[in-house]
Scaffold this motif. Structure first.
Motif, PDB file in Angstrom:
ATOM      1  N   UNK A   1      -9.385   3.324  -0.974  1.00 12.33           N
ATOM      2  CA  UNK A   1     -10.511   2.471  -0.600  1.00 12.33           C
ATOM      3  C   UNK A   1     -10.625   2.273   0.912  1.00 12.33           C
ATOM      4  N   UNK A   2     -10.705   3.374   1.641  1.00 13.40           N
ATOM      5  CA  UNK A   2     -10.907   3.328   3.095  1.00 13.40           C
ATOM      6  C   UNK A   2      -9.799   2.521   3.780  1.00 13.40           C
ATOM      7  N   UNK A   3      -8.584   2.894   3.447  1.00 15.25           N
ATOM      8  CA  UNK A   3      -7.378   2.363   4.109  1.00 15.25           C
ATOM      9  C   UNK A   3      -7.134   0.888   3.829  1.00 15.25           C
ATOM     10  N   UNK A   4      -7.454   0.457   2.622  1.00 17.18           N
ATOM     11  CA  UNK A   4      -7.046  -0.876   2.196  1.00 17.18           C
ATOM     12  C   UNK A   4      -5.620  -0.818   1.665  1.00 17.18           C
ATOM     13  N   UNK A   5      -5.187  -1.873   0.989  1.00 19.66           N
ATOM     14  CA  UNK A   5      -3.826  -1.912   0.466  1.00 19.66           C
ATOM     15  C   UNK A   5      -3.658  -0.922  -0.685  1.00 19.66           C
ATOM     16  N   UNK A   6      -2.420  -0.539  -1.001  1.00 23.99           N
ATOM     17  CA  UNK A   6      -2.181   0.433  -2.085  1.00 23.99           C
ATOM     18  C   UNK A   6      -2.875   0.024  -3.373  1.00 23.99           C
ATOM     19  N   UNK A   7      -3.530   0.992  -4.008  1.00 22.16           N
ATOM     20  CA  UNK A   7      -4.329   0.676  -5.191  1.00 22.16           C
ATOM     21  C   UNK A   7      -4.693   1.936  -5.943  1.00 22.16           C
ATOM     22  N   UNK A   8      -5.270   1.724  -7.133  1.00 16.47           N
ATOM     23  CA  UNK A   8      -5.969   2.744  -7.890  1.00 16.47           C
ATOM     24  C   UNK A   8      -5.055   3.939  -8.209  1.00 16.47           C
ATOM     25  N   UNK A   9      -5.639   5.088  -8.431  1.00 16.30           N
ATOM     26  CA  UNK A   9      -4.870   6.270  -8.807  1.00 16.30           C
ATOM     27  C   UNK A   9      -3.888   6.726  -7.735  1.00 16.30           C
ATOM     28  N   UNK A  10      -4.222   6.620  -6.434  1.00 19.72           N
ATOM     29  CA  UNK A  10      -3.204   6.984  -5.443  1.00 19.72           C
ATOM     30  C   UNK A  10      -1.907   6.192  -5.612  1.00 19.72           C
ATOM     31  N   UNK A  11      -2.012   4.907  -5.954  1.00 23.39           N
ATOM     32  CA  UNK A  11      -0.802   4.110  -6.150  1.00 23.39           C
ATOM     33  C   UNK A  11      -0.045   4.566  -7.391  1.00 23.39           C
ATOM     34  N   UNK A  12      -0.770   4.872  -8.461  1.00 22.20           N
ATOM     35  CA  UNK A  12      -0.104   5.353  -9.672  1.00 22.20           C
ATOM     36  C   UNK A  12       0.612   6.672  -9.408  1.00 22.20           C
ATOM     37  N   UNK A  13      -0.006   7.546  -8.625  1.00 17.00           N
ATOM     38  CA  UNK A  13       0.627   8.819  -8.283  1.00 17.00           C
ATOM     39  C   UNK A  13       1.831   8.590  -7.380  1.00 17.00           C
ATOM     40  N   UNK A  14       1.692   7.678  -6.433  1.00 14.88           N
ATOM     41  CA  UNK A  14       2.799   7.332  -5.534  1.00 14.88           C
ATOM     42  C   UNK A  14       4.022   6.868  -6.337  1.00 14.88           C
ATOM     43  N   UNK A  15       3.788   5.970  -7.290  1.00  9.49           N
ATOM     44  CA  UNK A  15       4.892   5.446  -8.100  1.00  9.49           C
ATOM     45  C   UNK A  15       5.533   6.553  -8.939  1.00  9.49           C
ATOM     46  N   UNK A  16       4.721   7.408  -9.531  1.00 12.24           N
ATOM     47  CA  UNK A  16       5.268   8.482 -10.356  1.00 12.24           C
ATOM     48  C   UNK A  16       5.971   9.530  -9.501  1.00 12.24           C
ATOM     49  N   UNK A  17       5.470   9.779  -8.296  1.00 15.08           N
ATOM     50  CA  UNK A  17       6.130  10.731  -7.399  1.00 15.08           C
ATOM     51  C   UNK A  17       7.502  10.213  -6.978  1.00 15.08           C
ATOM     52  N   UNK A  18       7.629   8.914  -6.758  1.00 14.86           N
ATOM     53  CA  UNK A  18       8.943   8.347  -6.410  1.00 14.86           C
ATOM     54  C   UNK A  18       9.937   8.566  -7.545  1.00 14.86           C
TER      55      UNK A  18
END
Length: 806
Positions: free
Chosen positions: A376-393
């Protein structure tokens, strides 16, 4: 004029070869099936397309008996696919239509009328227009050759200028008995239109023209056109012209055309040599020498080359003097450089000083274990990018993730998540060296896509409103947009995440770029398949929802024709009429700020204003039903299989101002998620009467879920991570069948579960700080933006449950 019975011979057989066109195929087929002249058949040939094109064809065939589908067992190429269609054709006339092109309204009626007035010629040639992604439509520049003057029918000898038209098959109607009499078929390889078109025109004893645009020839921005492809397959042109001359050898009565065919051939060869980007650099000399051999082989006795620069190129080719051609090209390039010199220096003068630092880092090696995330234009972690981030970790812990955020949000980032502030020195270093880029919008224009970097576009919703290039048709939605810049940003995408086939088709059509679609489901929706009863009860408690209440989440979308949030519902009235058993949970669009009216209604206890709540997924889990309008939240919420009510009081205005991708009001299965209401009284009555969750609404919802939740099963993030970070093309888990998916329980079921389970763990976890209740969060500053990382699960749960921002 003609009967439409299946056993009658159709006037037209329209052959449509299909391969990797799922984004354009519906538009093509719709343009045919909507014709007001009905006496035709469509023979669609699925050339073993690897996308969902074949399934789309079957869908159309199931609902329209005029469509017949041939599924080829292997990919054979355009020419052989057309041949397969020819074998099935029954019509008086045969038309060829490429599956990304369209017939204009009234085209078939115009063709039928012209055939009737010209006494059914063997070939009817009609006009076309090129269409471009930016909305331009340009008629064929040689349209004057199709002027309906002189005799109604004629031969090529009487109108030889027709050979100057583009050598294409789809601007002609061919009488089937003429094609069968001469056994015309298509050859394999590139430029398969050449021997067909030239042989047909030379052979036909009766030609006619129609001075009317009947077809729109889509100019694909990227891909889909051999003229835009750099490949050795352009060498196929030699075999195609060899077939032309073989045909002439077999038909001495056509010898008069040998001189004209030779000129066509050499002009075509020179065009391929002149156009940059067609031939690989290491193949240009070889192509030239092959062309020179054909010159010497097929040059008719007495041929004299033309005058001027073209004649000079003929002479070079006749002598097989490749160095002379290279010198000619070098001189041309030097001239073009001189013209561009001033413009280039002006652009360079506008470069910022920060670019120097960035440019230096762009020369450093990529960090194969560095990933950049943004939402969302460099807001806080959210949405699918956050879900991918968590799964990538979890699956690729060696890959370090860094989030890009705006400066004022630095103090609100959860502990344990690395981040960079936009335009900081470390930001430029990370953007220059990271291997992976994950975003649900686009990264800034200043970001350079390096070779070896992988950009993943996750999007942030299923498109109901028009997106991408479709927005050009709606000035209110397109105000201030540069579509060229938009597509330049989309050109950086390597992969595009999709939740359903509808989204895949839309993204591929409205963003005409070269990305690969990932039909994985939306990672942000995984939570709807992992949350359990205690999670839901905890969320409702934190929101301040009393036990036993029916929660209605009201989440409308933005309006392009309005500049700020304007309540479309009298929420005070709705709350009063529904009574104390219902709680309104209101979530405005993220582009709108806090609304004073909603805050005041919350202070009065009328509703809960959750506009500032960090996670829309939590709100969905907490709600017994969703009230929305055109928001993409309805597609996500459908995963929960709970009631959806659409309040659409401004349908006509919204459609005119923004446009939609399908008709929510059509009544067709899969188009409507539940009850449709257009007034406040209708909305109130939907709940009082029970229509909001009756058998009819559940039937509508089931069809909607089947269409739009086809790939969401709780494992989308894993599929994405395995494909992008681990490179597993076929190893990721496939979406579970709908019947085998475990959905989060409804709030009522959650209460029942808690009452029967005395060992359910209470409480919840957050990263760093506690999560505030909704009434505490409003106006609470940084605290209301805390990122919820997990909640305590029942003992049987295998791992923590991520909760995502939106």
């Amino acid at each position: 004029m003609y009967e439409t019975a299946l056993d009658a011979i159709p006037r037209f057989s329209i052959i449509v070869p299909v391969f990797k066109v799922q984004g354009f195929l519906r538009e093509c087929l719709d343009s045919v099936l909507a014709q007001d002249f009905r006496h035709f058949e469509v023979i669609a040939v699925d050339d073993c397309s690897p996308d969902c094109s074949g399934a789309i064809l079957d869908e159309y065939a199931a609902r329209d008996e005029r469509v017949e589908v041939l599924h080829l067992p292997e990919n054979v190429g355009l020419g052989r696919a057309r041949n397969a269609g020819l074998e099935k054709a029954r019509g008086d006339y045969i038309l060829f239509l490429d599956s990304d092109d369209t017939l204009v309204p009234g085209a078939l009626r115009a063709l039928a009328g012209r055939l009737a007035t010209t006494a059914d010629p063997e070939v009817l040639i009609f006009d076309y227009a090129r269409t471009y992604w930016y909305g331009s439509v340009r008629r064929n520049s040689l349209a004057a050759l199709l002027a309906e003057t002189g005799p109604a029918t004629f031969t090529l000898a009487e109108h030889p200028a027709l050979l100057d038209l583009l050598q294409i098959v789809w601007n002609k109607a061919y009488r089937r008995d003429f094609i069968e009499k001469h056994s015309f078929t298509f050859s394999v390889g590139y430029y398969e239109d050449v021997p067909w078109t030239l042989s047909v025109l030379m052979t036909a004893e009766s030609l006619a023209v129609l001075d009317q645009v009947c077809l729109h020839y889509r100019q694909r921005r990227q891909g889909g056109n051999i003229l835009c492809t750099t490949t050795r397959q352009h060498f196929d042109i030699f075999d195609q012209y060899a077939r032309v001359f073989t045909y002439l050898d077999a038909h001495p009565e056509l010898s008069r055309w040998r001189m004209r065919m030779f000129r066509k051939m050499i002009d075509h060869y020179l065009t391929i040599l002149d156009k940059p980007g067609r031939l690989p650099r290491n193949a240009q000399a070889e192509f030239f020498h092959r062309a020179a051999r054909d010159y010497q082989r097929y040059a008719p006795a007495g041929f004299t080359h033309p005058t001027g620069m073209v004649g000079y190129k003929y002479a070079i080719l006749a002598k097989d003097a490749y160095p002379a051609l290279v010198g000619l090209k070098v001189a041309g390039k030097a001239h073009r450089r001189l013209r561009k010199h001033a413009t280039k220096h002006v652009k360079q003068a506008k470069s910022k000083a920060t670019d120097l630092r960035y440019q230096a880092r762009l020369r450093q090696p990529l960090d194969e274990n560095l990933a950049v995330y943004s939402a969302y234009w460099n807001r806080l972690p959210a949405c699918s990018p956050l879900a991918i981030y968590e799964k990538a970790r979890e699956l690729v812990p060696q890959v370090h993730g860094v989030w890009v955020i705006k400066p004022h949000l630095a103090g609100q980032m959860p502990e344990g998540i690395d981040y960079v502030v936009v335009n900081s020195p470390r930001y430029w270093e990370v953007m220059a060296r990271a291997k992976y880029f994950v975003n649900n919008v686009n990264f800034a224009d200043s970001v350079v896509k390096r070779e070896g970097q992988i950009h993943l576009q996750t999007h942030h919703g299923t498109p109901f409103k028009t997106m991408g290039t479709d927005q050009k048709r709606y000035p209110a939605a397109a105000k201030g947009m540069s579509f060229r810049k938009l597509l330049a940003r989309a050109d950086r995408w390597d992969f595009s995440v999709s939740a359903n086939q509808h989204s895949t088709e839309q993204w591929e059509r409205v963003y005409p770029c070269s990305f690969q679609s990932l039909d994985t489901g939306y990672p942000r929706n995984d939570i709807y398949y992992h949350a359990n009863a205690q999670n839901i009860l905890d969320i409702r408690e934190r929101l301040g929802i009393a036990p036993g209440k029916t929660v209605l989440l009201y989440a409308p979308t933005m309006r392009d024709y309005q500049t700020d949030y304007v309540p479309r519902l009298d929420l005070k009235k709705i709350s009063h009429e529904l009574g104390e058993d219902y709680v309104l949970l209101v979530r405005t669009h993220y582009l709108y700020g806090q609304n004073p009216t909603l805050q005041e209604l919350q202070r009065r206890g009328t509703l809960i204003d959750a506009s500032g709540h960090p996670s829309v997924e939590e709100l969905c889990l907490a709600a017994d039903a969703l009230i929305t309008d055109y928001s993409s939240i309805m597609f996500d919420y459908a995963n929960l299989d709970r009631p959806i009510i659409n309040y659409i009081d401004d349908w006509d205005t919204y459609v005119r101002s923004r446009g939609v991708t399908f008709d929510l009001l059509s009544g067709q299965p899969g188009d409507t998620p539940g009850v449709l209401t257009a007034t406040e009284d209708e909305l109130i009555d939907a709940f009082r009467s029970g229509r909001w969750d009756d058998e009819q609404s559940r039937t509508l919802r089931a069809a909607f879920r089947k269409r739009f939740c086809s790939w969401d099963d709780g494992n989308a993030a894993e599929r994405v991570v395995r494909r992008i970070f681990l490179g597993e093309v076929d190893g990721e888990p496939q979406p579970l069948p709908m019947a085998k998916r475990t959905i989060a329980p409804t709030p009522r079921a959650a209460v029942e579960t808690s009452l029967s389970s005395h060992n359910v763990a209470k409480g919840h976890l957050v990263r760093g700080r506690r999560v505030h209740r909704a009434d505490e969060a409003v106006g609470a500053g940084d605290a209301k933006r805390d990122l919820v990382d997990a909640v305590t699960l029942e003992p049987a749960a295998p791992k923590d449950l991520p909760i995502f921002r939106s």
